[in-house]
Design a protein around this motif. Structure first.
Motif: not given
Lengths: 116, 113
Positions: A97, A102-105, B34, B44, B36, A34, A107-108
């Motif tokens: 993902l 699949q539920e947790t993203q 969720q 995040p 973060y 994303f 992040f960079g």
């Protein structure tokens, strides 16, 4: 595990130039990535969803010809801001993902773009 | 339209106290919620996920509650430390299978020694 990197971490460019931002999942395969944009003191706004090997899905109001997304492999997605203008200056963040989670993203660290 | 509200004012508390942050939402039926953490100039970091059929979730000093009737989630940090100072974001996932998150603006937490 689940580390996502972005490159560059910051970039300054002249108006009218194009800027490419890379997002890599370092220790896992990312089925979906994303791209978000965040202005100061604002929430993360989803720009587009990118699946490996297929065209990105853009959110309403995001110009697909201006923000080109390529998801060429399971570990790399790129965002190219074409013909950048000062109003494109923002903090761009990608997330990924992890297959099987699949539920947790994840992040960079984000890329700060300043267009002069 | 869908709306997620987090307290825009910073929350200042003393070290050792419990911090409680609120996330309210309207016109939304999330399957997951969720939380973060975001530090200045950084992306995040995932903390906790709670499902619509769960009332409470804990992880070390963190606790999240989820009330789908009130359309509210509370995020607690017990025995807070100055290192907990950051902006905390809540994010909703409709559970459509696309894992698309909608984020709130976040609440800044400042823990003073």
């Amino acid at each position: 595990g689940a580390v996502v990197s972005q490159h560059p971490s910051w970039v300054i460019c002249k108006s009218g130039t194009s800027v490419k931002i890379e997002c890599r999942s370092l220790d896992f395969q990312a089925t979906t990535m994303f791209w978000y944009r965040q202005f100061p003191k604002q929430s993360l706004m989803l720009m587009a969803t990118s699946n490996e090997g297929s065209k990105a899905t853009y959110e309403q109001g995001v110009e697909k010809d201006k923000f080109l997304i390529n998801h060429a492999s399971l570990t790399l997605s790129t965002l190219t801001v074409t013909s950048a203008h000062p109003e494109d200056s923002s903090f761009y963040i990608c997330s990924a993902l992890r297959r099987g989670h699949q539920e947790t993203q994840y992040f960079g660290p984000g890329t700060r773009l300043l267009v002069l | 339209s869908q709306k997620i509200e987090q307290n825009s004012e910073a929350l200042n508390i003393q070290e050792g106290k419990t911090a409680t942050l609120t996330c309210n939402y309207t016109n939304y039926s999330p399957a997951y919620l969720q939380w973060y953490r975001q530090d200045p100039g950084r992306g995040p970091v995932f903390l906790l996920l709670i499902r619509e059929n769960e009332k409470e979730k804990r992880k070390e000093r963190l606790k999240v509650t989820f009330d789908t009737t009130l359309k509210q989630s509370l995020f607690h940090i017990t025995a807070s430390q100055p290192a907990d100072s950051a902006t905390y974001l809540c994010a909703l996932d409709p559970g459509s299978g696309y894992s698309t998150l909608t984020f709130g603006k976040g609440t800044m937490l400042l823990v003073s020694p």
